[in-house]
Scaffold this active site. Structure first.
Site, mmCIF file in Angstrom:
data_model
loop_
_atom_site.group_PDB
_atom_site.id
_atom_site.type_symbol
_atom_site.label_atom_id
_atom_site.label_comp_id
_atom_site.label_asym_id
_atom_site.label_seq_id
_atom_site.Cartn_x
_atom_site.Cartn_y
_atom_site.Cartn_z
ATOM 1 N N HIS A 1 37.784 -79.254 -65.345
ATOM 2 C CA HIS A 1 38.650 -78.914 -64.204
ATOM 3 C C HIS A 1 40.084 -79.339 -64.468
ATOM 4 O O HIS A 1 40.346 -80.409 -65.020
ATOM 5 C CB HIS A 1 38.109 -79.487 -62.894
ATOM 6 C CG HIS A 1 38.097 -80.976 -62.772
ATOM 7 N ND1 HIS A 1 39.162 -81.672 -62.250
ATOM 8 C CD2 HIS A 1 37.152 -81.891 -63.054
ATOM 9 C CE1 HIS A 1 38.860 -82.964 -62.223
ATOM 10 N NE2 HIS A 1 37.652 -83.130 -62.718
ATOM 11 N N ASP B 1 33.813 -83.604 -68.488
ATOM 12 C CA ASP B 1 34.516 -84.363 -67.455
ATOM 13 C C ASP B 1 34.470 -85.846 -67.814
ATOM 14 O O ASP B 1 33.932 -86.208 -68.852
ATOM 15 C CB ASP B 1 33.845 -84.101 -66.092
ATOM 16 C CG ASP B 1 34.808 -84.267 -64.923
ATOM 17 O OD1 ASP B 1 35.790 -85.019 -65.048
ATOM 18 O OD2 ASP B 1 34.567 -83.642 -63.866
ATOM 19 N N HIS C 1 40.007 -92.333 -60.627
ATOM 20 C CA HIS C 1 40.754 -92.054 -59.390
ATOM 21 C C HIS C 1 41.764 -93.153 -59.065
ATOM 22 O O HIS C 1 42.171 -93.301 -57.915
ATOM 23 C CB HIS C 1 39.830 -91.788 -58.199
ATOM 24 C CG HIS C 1 39.210 -90.418 -58.256
ATOM 25 N ND1 HIS C 1 38.733 -89.757 -57.155
ATOM 26 C CD2 HIS C 1 38.991 -89.570 -59.291
ATOM 27 C CE1 HIS C 1 38.246 -88.572 -57.510
ATOM 28 N NE2 HIS C 1 38.386 -88.452 -58.817
ATOM 29 N N GLU D 1 38.031 -78.694 -58.265
ATOM 30 C CA GLU D 1 36.820 -79.499 -58.461
ATOM 31 C C GLU D 1 36.842 -80.718 -57.565
ATOM 32 O O GLU D 1 35.834 -81.111 -56.988
ATOM 33 C CB GLU D 1 36.717 -79.920 -59.937
ATOM 34 C CG GLU D 1 35.355 -80.510 -60.336
ATOM 35 C CD GLU D 1 35.277 -82.027 -60.203
ATOM 36 O OE1 GLU D 1 34.181 -82.587 -60.414
ATOM 37 O OE2 GLU D 1 36.296 -82.680 -59.862
ATOM 38 N N GLU D 2 38.018 -81.314 -57.442
ATOM 39 C CA GLU D 2 38.140 -82.594 -56.722
ATOM 40 C C GLU D 2 37.901 -82.465 -55.220
ATOM 41 O O GLU D 2 37.754 -83.456 -54.529
ATOM 42 C CB GLU D 2 39.527 -83.214 -56.975
ATOM 43 C CG GLU D 2 39.780 -83.633 -58.422
ATOM 44 C CD GLU D 2 38.939 -84.832 -58.859
ATOM 45 O OE1 GLU D 2 38.110 -85.321 -58.072
ATOM 46 O OE2 GLU D 2 39.116 -85.253 -60.016
ATOM 47 N N ASP E 1 41.235 -87.886 -65.486
ATOM 48 C CA ASP E 1 40.213 -87.083 -64.815
ATOM 49 C C ASP E 1 40.904 -85.828 -64.280
ATOM 50 O O ASP E 1 41.547 -85.884 -63.255
ATOM 51 C CB ASP E 1 39.603 -87.920 -63.690
ATOM 52 C CG ASP E 1 38.633 -87.149 -62.826
ATOM 53 O OD1 ASP E 1 38.299 -86.000 -63.158
ATOM 54 O OD2 ASP E 1 38.197 -87.710 -61.801
#
Lengths: 342, 335
Positions: B65, B221, B307, B198-199, B168
C-alpha cells in the site's frame, strides 16, 4: 417553497429497513412514465434507467436509500405490551414516550415512571431492552390479533412546515434524497443515467452493493442527509455543516474518502452555476458511497447531502433552500461527470 | 538507486490515504520502466503488469500500500489554528509536538492543548499551529480537506538500521519496485499493485484484486516485532530475516502459499521467520477474499514502533524480503 406534496407523502410512508414497499410504490407511481427501464432487483432495490440525449463516456449512477431507521417487534408480553429492537442507529435516549405506528396500529413507547426508578437508573438513559410499546390492549391474546413478531414500527411524526423555509418530518433521511431523484428523473437529461433507490442502507449499506454490482457505474452520486449540529451548545469545530449553508459536498466521512477529482469538479460546477455549497467539516457517519466505491472494480464517488438537524429522531428538520441547491447541483453534475476524463 | 535512497525518496513524498500517488508520481514512472502496462483504477490503485514469456501464464498479484496514516483539516478556528482529524490508526502520543507538512508544502507544528494529560491525549486534543493569527490568514494557506503528515525524517542508525515515518508501507512499495527490476523469466503474469486506502480499512486492494482476479497473491507490508520493552510476546524479531505471515487479524494465509514461501526461503538460504501478527490487518485479506479468491499470503518486514514517526527496520531484513520475493516470483508454486 417547492412542491412538497411528494416529499410529504414519502416521509409519511412507512419503510423500516427490509420493509419499504410502501415507499417504493409511491416512487414507482411517480416515475414510471419517465423511465426507459424500471425494475426491482432481487434484494429489493428499485432501479430506473433514464435515457438522455447521449450515452456518456462514464456510466453514472445516482443513489438514495428508501429505508429509514425504526423498530422491530421482538415479543409480546403477558400484559399485551410489545418488546422491540431498534433497526438502524437509534439513540435510546430519543425513544421514551414517543408515538409509533406498527403498520396501522398506533402505540406509545413507555418505561417505568421516575418514582419507580432506583437512584442508579435515574442517572442513565433507559436502554432499549427496558422499553415496551403500549398499544392499548390488555392481554397477549388481544395483542396477537393486531401485531405479529417481526412487524416493524416507525415513529409517528407528521410532516409539517416549520417557519418560512423549513420542514419537520420523520425519515427525511433519506426520503429527501429519493424526492430529489424523482424530480431529476422528470427532467430532460444530457446523458443516460441510472437511478437506484436502494435498500437497507441504515443497517450497513447493503442494497447498494448489489445495485452497484449489476449497474457497474464509473461514477456514483449519493444523495443523502447529514447531521447539521449548528445548534446551541456545540462548538464550531463540531458542527459538521450548517442549515441554509447550501448542499453539503463530502471530502471524507466515517466510511468513505471521496474522489478528489469529482470533489473539485463539483466545487467548480457550483461556482459556475451559482449554486450554494458547503464542505462537510467533520469525519463522521457513512452512506451508500462506500458500497458504490468499493464494489467490484470500484467507482469514483461523490456525496451531496442535506444539512439535517436531529437525524434519526422523529423530528428531522431540513431547510428546503438547501434541498433546492442539492437538486441543481446534482442535475448539473450529471452533465459534468458524464464528460469527464477520468 | 540504492535501496536506502529509494526508501528515503518514497518517505519524503506525502501520500495520506485517499490522496495517493497518481500518474505524475515517482512510483508510477519508476514501475513503468520495468513493466509492460500501468493503469490507475477508480480507487487510485496503481496496477502494473509484467507479462510472462509463457503463454497462458497464471496471474500473480503483489500488493503494497502506498498510503500512509496522516491528518486532514476539518476546521480552522477564528485564531487561525487548524483542527485536524486522524486518518488511519493514529498514535496521538507520538504525533503530539511534531513538525508536519501539508500537501501544498505549508509547514506547521502539531501540538496538544495545554495541560492535556498523557492519558487523555487523543486527536481531538491536537491542533496544527501554522503561525497564523486569524482564520482569514490561515485560509490563504490551508483549506478544509487538505492533508498533512510528518516532515520527512529519514535517518540511518547503527549497523544498517534505518528509521523514518511512513516506513509502513513505503518499504513495501520499495520492495515491489526493486523486485520488478530483478525478476527474470517469471512463469507468471506478475501484477505489481500499489494499493490505496489500506490504512483506513484495506479499501483499495479490494477493487484492485477484483479487477486483476489473481490466482496467487502476496501482500508486502510491515509487521510488529516482539523485541521492544513492554510489547506483547511475539516471535518476530528485527534482524532475524523476512517474516512469512501465517495469520493476522484480517487474514489466515493459504497454507499452500506459506509452505511455498518457506520452501523457497530454505532452498535459497534466505533468513526467514514465521509471523503471527496479533493486532492489525493487511491487504492479504483482499487478495484472499475478493471475487472468487486467490491462494495468498504475505511477506513482512519486521518493524519497530509502527505508526510512530520513528518506525525502524533493519536493512538486512529488507534484503531478505527482497530476495524471497524475487525467488518466489521466479519459482513454481505447483512444483
Amino acid at each position: 417553497m417547492a412542491n412538497l406534496e411528494l416529499l410529504e407523502k414519502l416521509c409519511n410512508a412507512s419503510g423500516v429497513s427490509g420493509n419499504d414497499d410502501e415507499v417504493k410504490d409511491i416512487i414507482i407511481n411517480e416515475i414510471r412514465n419517465y423511465c426507459d427501464r424500471l425494475y426491482i432487483d432481487r434484494v429489493g432495490n428499485l432501479i430506473g434507467l433514464k435515457k438522455g440525449r447521449k450515452v456518456s463516456k462514464n456510466r453514472i449512477m445516482i443513489c438514495a436509500h428508501t429505508d429509514e431507521v425504526g423498530l422491530m417487534i421482538t415479543g409480546i408480553l403477558k400484559d399485551g405490551t410489545l418488546t422491540f429492537e431498534a433497526v438502524g442507529g437509534i439513540d435510546c435516549r430519543v425513544l421514551s414516550a414517543k408515538r409509533v405506528m406498527i403498520g396501522k396500529i398506533p402505540g406509545i413507547i413507555c418505561s417505568k415512571p421516575i418514582h419507580c426508578k432506583t437512584a442508579e437508573e435515574r442517572k442513565i438513559p433507559v436502554p432499549t431492552k427496558n422499553l415496551v410499546i403500549d398499544i392499548g390492549t390488555e392481554s397477549r391474546k388481544e395483542t396477537q390479533e393486531l401485531v405479529k413478531i417481526g412487524d416493524t414500527a416507525t415513529f409517528r411524526s407528521e410532516f409539517i412546515r416549520l417557519g418560512e423555509n423549513k420542514i419537520k418530518a420523520k425519515a427525511l433521511d433519506d426520503r429527501l434524497g429519493c424526492y430529489i431523484m424523482c424530480n431529476i428523473l422528470k427532467k430532460d437529461l444530457e446523458y443516460d443515467t441510472y437511478f437506484a433507490f436502494t435498500q437497507c442502507e441504515e443497517v450497513g449499506c447493503r442494497g447498494a452493493v448489489s445495485a452497484a454490482m449489476s449497474i457497474k457505474p464509473d461514477i456514483g452520486i449519493v444523495l443523502e442527509t447529514t447531521t447539521a449540529a449548528d445548534i446551541y451548545g456545540v462548538s464550531g469545530d463540531r458542527t459538521v455543516c450548517e442549515q441554509n449553508g447550501g448542499a453539503v459536498v463530502s471530502i471524507i466521512d466515517g466510511s468513505t474518502i471521496y474522489d478528489r477529482t469529482l470533489y473539485k469538479v463539483a466545487v467548480e460546477c457550483a461556482k459556475k452555476n451559482n449554486i450554494k455549497i458547503q464542505t462537510k467539516k467533520y469525519v463522521s457517519g457513512g452512506n451508500d458511497a462506500r458500497s458504490l466505491q468499493r464494489t467490484a472494480g470500484g467507482a469514483k464517488v461523490t456525496a451531496i447531502s442535506l444539512p439535517c438537524r436531529y437525524l434519526h429522531t422523529p423530528s428531522c428538520v431540513g431547510d428546503m433552500r438547501d434541498a433546492e441547491q442539492m437538486e441543481k447541483l446534482c442535475f448539473k453534475l450529471i452533465q459534468e461527470y458524464g464528460d469527464l476524463d477520468i | 538507486m540504492k535501496s536506502e535512497k529509494l526508501i528515503e525518496k518514497l518517505t519524503s513524498e506525502i501520500s495520506v490515504s485517499g490522496a495517493e500517488y497518481g500518474k505524475d508520481s515517482f512510483i508510477y514512472s519508476e514501475i513503468s520502466k520495468y513493466t509492460d502496462t500501468v493503469t490507475i483504477d477508480p480507487m487510485g490503485n496503481i496496477i502494473a503488469l509484467k507479462k510472462s514469456e509463457k503463454a497462458d501464464a497464471k496471474k500473480f498479484m503483489l500488493a503494497a500500500h502506498m498510503d500512509e496514516i496522516g491528518f486532514l483539516v476539518h476546521y480552522i478556528d477564528e485564531k487561525g489554528r487548524v483542527r485536524v482529524s486522524g486518518i488511519g490508526g493514529i498514535n496521538s502520543v507520538s504525533s503530539a509536538y511534531t513538525n508536519v507538512v501539508f500537501e501544498n508544502g505549508i509547514k506547521g507544528v502539531l501540538v496538544a492543548e495545554e495541560n492535556t494529560k498523557n492519558a487523555d491525549l487523543s486527536v481531538k486534543k491536537l491542533y496544527v499551529d501554522i503561525g497564523t493569527k486569524s482564520r482569514k490568514e490561515a485560509e490563504k494557506l490551508v483549506s478544509v480537506g487538505m492533508r498533512c503528515t510528518m516532515v520527512p525524517n529519514f535517518t540511518k542508525l547503527y549497523g544498517g538500521k534505518i528509521s523514518s515515518h511512513a516506513l509502513d508501507d513505503k518499504v513495501g512499495c520499495a520492495l515491489l519496485i526493486e523486485a520488478a527490476q530483478r525478476v527474470e523469466n517469471s512463469p507468471y503474469d506478475v501484477y505489481y499493485v500499489f494499493t490505496s486506502q489500506e490504512e483506513v480499512g484495506l479499501r483499495g486492494s479490494a477493487t484492485a484484486a477484483f479487477s486483476v482476479a489473481p490466482d496467487y497473491g502476496i501482500a508486502v507490508d510491515v509487521t510488529d516485532t516482539g523485541d521492544v520493552p513492554g510489547c506483547d510476546p511475539m516471535e518476530v524479531m528485527m534482524g532475524k530475516g523476512a517474516a512469512i505471515k501465517i495469520k493476522d487479524s484480517s487474514a489466515i494465509c493459504s497454507v499452500k502459499m506459506v509452505e511455498y514461501l518457506k520452501r523457497i526461503a530454505t532452498e535459497n538460504k534466505i533468513p526467514h521467520q514465521l509471523e503471527i501478527l496479533l493486532a492489525g490487518g493487511t491487504d492479504t485479506r483482499s487478495l484472499l477474499m475478493t471475487g472468487r479468491g486467490a491462494v495468498a499470503g504475505a511477506i513482512s518486514v519486521p518493524t519497530r514502533y509502527i505508526h510512530s514517526n520513528v518506525e525502524t527496520i533493519d536493512m538486512k531484513d529488507y534484503n531478505a524480503c527482497l530476495k524471497l520475493l524475487v525467488c518466489a516470483l521466479e519459482g513454481n508454486i505447483d512444483a
